[in-house]
Scaffold this active site. Sequence first.
Site, PDB file in Angstrom:
ATOM      1  N   GLU A  41       0.861  -1.190   0.000  1.00  0.00           N
ATOM      2  CA  GLU A  41       0.000   0.000   0.000  1.00  0.00           C
ATOM      3  C   GLU A  41       0.892   1.233   0.000  1.00  0.00           C
ATOM      4  O   GLU A  41       2.027   1.178   0.480  1.00  0.00           O
ATOM      5  CB  GLU A  41      -0.845   0.040   1.270  1.00  0.00           C
ATOM      6  CG  GLU A  41      -1.872  -1.060   1.385  1.00  0.00           C
ATOM      7  CD  GLU A  41      -2.415  -1.109   2.802  1.00  0.00           C
ATOM      8  OE1 GLU A  41      -3.447  -0.475   3.058  1.00  0.00           O
ATOM      9  OE2 GLU A  41      -1.785  -1.764   3.642  1.00  0.00           O
ATOM     10  N   GLY A 200       7.825  -0.005  25.918  1.00  0.00           N
ATOM     11  CA  GLY A 200       8.085   1.246  25.193  1.00  0.00           C
ATOM     12  C   GLY A 200       6.780   1.882  24.745  1.00  0.00           C
ATOM     13  O   GLY A 200       5.683   1.471  25.164  1.00  0.00           O
ATOM     14  N   VAL A 202       5.017   1.829  21.931  1.00  0.00           N
ATOM     15  CA  VAL A 202       4.008   0.992  21.270  1.00  0.00           C
ATOM     16  C   VAL A 202       3.316   0.105  22.308  1.00  0.00           C
ATOM     17  O   VAL A 202       2.089  -0.033  22.321  1.00  0.00           O
ATOM     18  CB  VAL A 202       4.675   0.140  20.154  1.00  0.00           C
ATOM     19  CG1 VAL A 202       3.705  -0.875  19.594  1.00  0.00           C
ATOM     20  CG2 VAL A 202       5.200   1.053  19.037  1.00  0.00           C
ATOM     21  N   ALA A 286       5.747  -6.312  21.524  1.00  0.00           N
ATOM     22  CA  ALA A 286       6.168  -4.914  21.297  1.00  0.00           C
ATOM     23  C   ALA A 286       7.594  -4.732  21.799  1.00  0.00           C
ATOM     24  O   ALA A 286       7.881  -3.851  22.606  1.00  0.00           O
ATOM     25  CB  ALA A 286       5.210  -3.967  22.007  1.00  0.00           C
ATOM     26  N   GLY A 288      10.142  -3.822  20.085  1.00  0.00           N
ATOM     27  CA  GLY A 288      10.937  -2.921  19.261  1.00  0.00           C
ATOM     28  C   GLY A 288      10.882  -3.199  17.771  1.00  0.00           C
ATOM     29  O   GLY A 288      10.258  -4.153  17.306  1.00  0.00           O
ATOM     30  N   HIS A 462      -5.403  32.520  32.178  1.00  0.00           N
ATOM     31  CA  HIS A 462      -5.895  31.751  33.315  1.00  0.00           C
ATOM     32  C   HIS A 462      -7.380  31.453  33.133  1.00  0.00           C
ATOM     33  O   HIS A 462      -8.110  32.326  32.688  1.00  0.00           O
ATOM     34  CB  HIS A 462      -5.667  32.556  34.602  1.00  0.00           C
ATOM     35  CG  HIS A 462      -6.245  31.890  35.809  1.00  0.00           C
ATOM     36  ND1 HIS A 462      -5.645  30.812  36.414  1.00  0.00           N
ATOM     37  CD2 HIS A 462      -7.384  32.154  36.518  1.00  0.00           C
ATOM     38  CE1 HIS A 462      -6.386  30.430  37.440  1.00  0.00           C
ATOM     39  NE2 HIS A 462      -7.438  31.225  37.531  1.00  0.00           N
TER      40      HIS A 462
END
Length: 487
Positions: A41, A200, A202, A286, A288, A462
Amino acid sequence: MSEKNFDYDVAIVGGGSGGYAAARTAATDGLKTVVMEGGDEVGGLCILRGCMPTKALLYAAEVMHLASHAEPWGIRAEDVSFNFKQVMARKNALIKEFADYRAEQLKSGKFDFIRAKATFADAQTVELLEHPVKSHSRHGAHTETRTGGRRIRAKNFIIATGSKVAPSPLPDLDDVGFLDSDSALKLEHLPKSLTVLGGGAVAVEFAQFFVRFGVKLTLIQRSHHILHEFDSDGAIELEKVLRREGITLYTGTKLLGAKQTGNHKEVSFEHEGKTVRVRADEIFYALGRVPNVSGLGLEKIGVQLEYGRIVTNHQMQTNVPYIYAAGDCTGLHEIVHIAVQQGEIAAHNIAHPERMKQMDYRLLSEVIFTEPQVAAVGLTEKKAHVRNIPYLVATYAFKDHGKSLIMEAKDGFVKLLAEPTTGEIIGGLCVGPLGGELIHEIIAAMHKRMTVHELAAMPHYHPTLAEIWTYPAEDLSSQIASSRLRT
Ligand SMILES: Cc1cc2nc3c(=O)[nH]c(=O)nc-3n(C[C@H](O)[C@H](O)[C@H](O)COP(=O)(O)OP(=O)(O)OC[C@H]3O[C@@H](n4cnc5c(N)ncnc54)[C@H](O)[C@@H]3O)c2cc1C
């Protein structure tokens, strides 16, 4: 080779964020440019399987969470439910829109765009590998091969081939199978229970998405804290929230194995001297990503690699001076705006060798889109210790801040690091509501090399979340003033 023997001034391998940014810059600077994109894709990781789909899902999870936790504001939302197919369909529709737009940009005619996988035949020639392209017509889907065996010769190259999920460290894991960030985005049903391996960005983003949609979740992290690149006080704050939301979190672990037990997948690991076994419907891997450089033939042309990543200087040039690289394939950051900036710099430097630009990582930032968000720019305390850089630090908690109390967003804090004598802001961390937005005030301040005195004196409306920065800035400003008085 004489100039006229080249087909292009610059040939870009990979049409993701880095490759597209490089092509746009090169074409604008008058270079005859081609982009070769070999994926099934068009769109690149950020649009198709990275930043955009994951943030679309996390936002849905945030809406779900807020809807089912509305009591503090006196609002009773009973039986909050969801339709997972619709959650995914909205994400898919958004991604299609972004990908279609990127495809239009690539086909704009400002540069040539070829759907093909490229491999180096020699240092100035790539061969385009046959690429089957699926297309849809009134008669249904069919596969056609658009290119094959063609060679392109270019005066310069930019390699922007991205990254891929890292191979699993345990053969057992491959045997039992697992979800990763690519396949999880295609889920049609939620698993009832899930074991997430890794701590991490992800891992924690997907973990919070799943737990907020009712998946029983265990997260196993090797280091002593999740998000090990951030200061541990920030990671601890997020760990607290993830546990509160129902995630069973193990840190300081060592993976031992994985096996199928009936309908479940069992992961075993060492934790505090004991072997722990966790069973779940699925495993989410996950641990890496690695640079995507296999099959490019880089060994043949002598481009230097280190731990699998393409080595470049700050001008994004490899050791072969007319071959540049940008984005995840250079390995160190895996952040999309860095890929874009590197692509632009590589293209600029090819167009203007007499006035080369270089990457400046002083403002390196990272955002984790959990709730609370975790966002940092510049120096962290961890990095300052490793590099022996002196700094002053001040923090301020969201639980003591007006706007966040209004929002019931009491988790987290902001932290500022300043150079001890001038007060220049050298780092910032925000763990809290909209941290990814709030950190941009510190990015802007650091971009302009502002001091804590200037930040403290800057007007802030504020009640806003942003005014929280004035408290650590004031604190640091008075620390510096009193140390001046003492000397
Ligand atoms: C789950 C997830 C979430 C993320 N979220 C964020 C986020 O919130 N914010 C953020 O900043 N970053 C995020 N990232 C990282 C970000 O997506 C990447 O840093 C960025 O997309 C890298 O861009 P790139 O151009 O280097 O690579 P890519 O976009 O991957 O582009 C590389 C292209 O090269 C093509 N290609 C590969 N080999 C060849 C070849 N031989 N010939 C021709 N074409 C080839 C590929 O098909 C691909 O299209 C996320 C990543 C993941 C996995």
